[in-house]
Scaffold this active site. Structure first.
Site, PDB file in Angstrom:
ATOM      1  NE  ARG A 123      13.663  50.397  37.222  1.00  0.00           N
ATOM      2  CZ  ARG A 123      12.479  50.659  36.665  1.00  0.00           C
ATOM      3  NH1 ARG A 123      11.469  49.835  36.877  1.00  0.00           N
ATOM      4  NH2 ARG A 123      12.303  51.713  35.922  1.00  0.00           N
ATOM      5  CE  LYS A 145      35.173  45.567  41.772  1.00  0.00           C
ATOM      6  NZ  LYS A 145      36.616  45.849  41.608  1.00  0.00           N
ATOM      7  CD  GLU A 187      42.981  37.458  39.715  1.00  0.00           C
ATOM      8  OE1 GLU A 187      43.145  37.887  40.878  1.00  0.00           O
ATOM      9  OE2 GLU A 187      42.776  38.213  38.740  1.00  0.00           O
ATOM     10  CE  LYS A 229      36.248  39.287  44.639  1.00  0.00           C
ATOM     11  NZ  LYS A 229      36.294  39.229  43.200  1.00  0.00           N
ATOM     12  CD  GLU A 239      37.634  48.613  43.782  1.00  0.00           C
ATOM     13  OE1 GLU A 239      37.179  47.572  43.278  1.00  0.00           O
ATOM     14  OE2 GLU A 239      38.479  49.326  43.245  1.00  0.00           O
ATOM     15  NE  ARG A 243      35.135  44.085  45.130  1.00  0.00           N
ATOM     16  CZ  ARG A 243      34.031  43.460  44.770  1.00  0.00           C
ATOM     17  NH1 ARG A 243      32.893  43.744  45.341  1.00  0.00           N
ATOM     18  NH2 ARG A 243      34.059  42.542  43.831  1.00  0.00           N
ATOM     19  CG  ASN A 247      41.415  46.498  42.010  1.00  0.00           C
ATOM     20  OD1 ASN A 247      40.794  45.504  41.625  1.00  0.00           O
ATOM     21  ND2 ASN A 247      40.813  47.634  42.328  1.00  0.00           N
ATOM     22  CG  HIS A 250      44.072  43.338  38.915  1.00  0.00           C
ATOM     23  ND1 HIS A 250      44.714  42.529  39.839  1.00  0.00           N
ATOM     24  CD2 HIS A 250      43.143  42.544  38.318  1.00  0.00           C
ATOM     25  CE1 HIS A 250      44.172  41.323  39.807  1.00  0.00           C
ATOM     26  NE2 HIS A 250      43.227  41.303  38.894  1.00  0.00           N
ATOM     27  CG  HIS A 254      43.121  46.096  34.177  1.00  0.00           C
ATOM     28  ND1 HIS A 254      42.287  46.680  35.096  1.00  0.00           N
ATOM     29  CD2 HIS A 254      42.856  44.767  34.247  1.00  0.00           C
ATOM     30  CE1 HIS A 254      41.555  45.747  35.687  1.00  0.00           C
ATOM     31  NE2 HIS A 254      41.890  44.587  35.198  1.00  0.00           N
ATOM     32  CG  HIS A 267      42.599  38.804  33.832  1.00  0.00           C
ATOM     33  ND1 HIS A 267      42.866  40.155  33.805  1.00  0.00           N
ATOM     34  CD2 HIS A 267      42.198  38.529  35.102  1.00  0.00           C
ATOM     35  CE1 HIS A 267      42.644  40.679  35.001  1.00  0.00           C
ATOM     36  NE2 HIS A 267      42.231  39.716  35.808  1.00  0.00           N
TER      37      HIS A 267
END
Ligand code: GLY
Length: 360
Positions: A123, A145, A187, A229, A239, A243, A247, A250, A254, A267
């Protein structure tokens, strides 16, 4: 040598980011308060050869061959459950308890995998990230993330689990292959577009120094991206709101990556193309300022990004976007911009319009 230290509060978890020129100079690494038994060092097959000796020595393993290591193959295709499982198996085999620390040393794929494994091991174990690519320094390692690709869907499985420490040494960028270093600049450009006009100007003026990997310039640029950020994620870790601006580009990126099965396009390269597509979509909707779009396009071209992927059909890209949307039971959302720092979220874009933008 001076290091810069930033502290963020991500959903009640303190995350300290230290940025210095060398690994040796990072206090955050020298002060890792662990014994040889309870740190799991996770590298990829590039970073093990480059940094394992230094990292393990700096963190107090000089006399010992006892450092417990896992080495994951590099590349997006290894951002998988199998890689996570290897990390977890090593922790179990090594009898690591809940007070252990996972240390991930590598690019965005590696740091996302290690952070995920750390978030679920008993955990939640301790987590230190040492990002060694520009992309992971300015984006992936910051903000908690974690995740891996599953059944062809990018980052379908993941958690929010901020690292306690992110240790950034600019010198680790020296060994990065040119295409990977340059892809990471996408980025940085994204961050500048989202709200750092001074950074945007710096990118326009300082191309030679940046591509020449000038250490002082890189330290400043990485710092600006981390602050931007970090502040945004402090407001919205999960998000639920702004946030999502991170993206930008993106949804397109993606879809492109998934259309080529995550092979052959980095990427960052996909993001660069996606940034332009997001602005073109905004321009079609009379939202995006045309001269701003041209300014961004010129910057992307100046940094050598291939902004055309003509061999991939618009229908393929659109089906990748809708497939992803269906899987996540969400709406197809696009982050658009009126101009620099003026961001908005748009849903309900027609397939016809998407097709027009993707055919351009
Ligand atoms: N890379 C986007 C985010 O961290 O939210």
């Amino acid at each position: 040598m001076i290091t810069d230290i930033y502290r963020f509060n991500f959903g009640g978890n303190v995350c300290t980011v230290e940025i210095g020129m060398s690994l040796k100079g990072l206090n955050a690494l020298r002060r890792v308060p662990v014994s040889a038994k309870d740190t799991l060092y996770v590298y990829d097959d590039n970073t093990e050869g480059l940094f394992a000796g230094d990292i393990e020595k700096i963190t107090g393993r000089e006399e010992e061959s006892a450092a417990v290591r896992v080495v994951i193959d590099h590349g997006e295709e290894h951002k998988s459950w199998e890689s996570v499982n290897r990390i977890l198996e090593k922790a179990v085999e090594s009898d690591f308890g809940r007070d252990c620390t996972f240390m991930g040393i590598g690019g965005g794929v590696l740091t996302d995998l290690v952070a995920f494994a750390s978030s679920v091991y008993m955990r939640g174990s301790g987590l230190i990230l040492v990002p060694t690519t520009l992309l992971s320094m300015v984006d992936a390692s910051i903000g908690g993330k974690t995740g891996f690709n599953y059944h062809g869907y990018k980052n379908l499985i993941g958690t929010f689990y901020p690292a306690e420490k992110v240790c950034i040494a600019i010198e680790t960028l020296e060994s990065l292959p040119e295409n990977e270093f340059n892809a990471g600049i996408a980025e940085v450009i994204k961050t500048a577009m989202l709200g750092d006009e001074e950074l945007f100007g710096m990118l326009e003026r300082e191309k030679k120094r940046l591509l020449g990997r000038d250490g002082e310039l890189l330290k400043e640029i990485v710092g600006r991206c981390v602050i931007f950020k970090g502040r945004l994620v402090e407001e919205d870790l999960r998000e639920r709101g702004k946030r999502a601006f991170l993206n930008l580009g993106h949804t397109f990126a993606h879809a492109l990556e998934s259309s080529v099965n995550f092979k052959g396009i980095l990427h960052g390269e996909a993001v660069a193309w996606g940034l332009l597509k997001a602005l073109e979509l905004g321009a079609q909707l009379n939202i995006t300022d045309y001269s701003y779009m041209e300014r961004v396009k010129n910057l992307l071209l100046d940094y050598g990004f291939p902004l055309k992927y003509d061999s991939i059909k618009p229908a393929r890209l659109i089906s990748a976007m809708y497939g992803d949307k269906k899987k996540r039971k969400g709406n197809l959302r696009f982050i658009l911009q009126r101009s620099i720092g003026d961001n908005l979220i748009e849903e309900g874009i027609s397939e016809e319009l998407l097709n027009r933008v993707l055919s351009g």
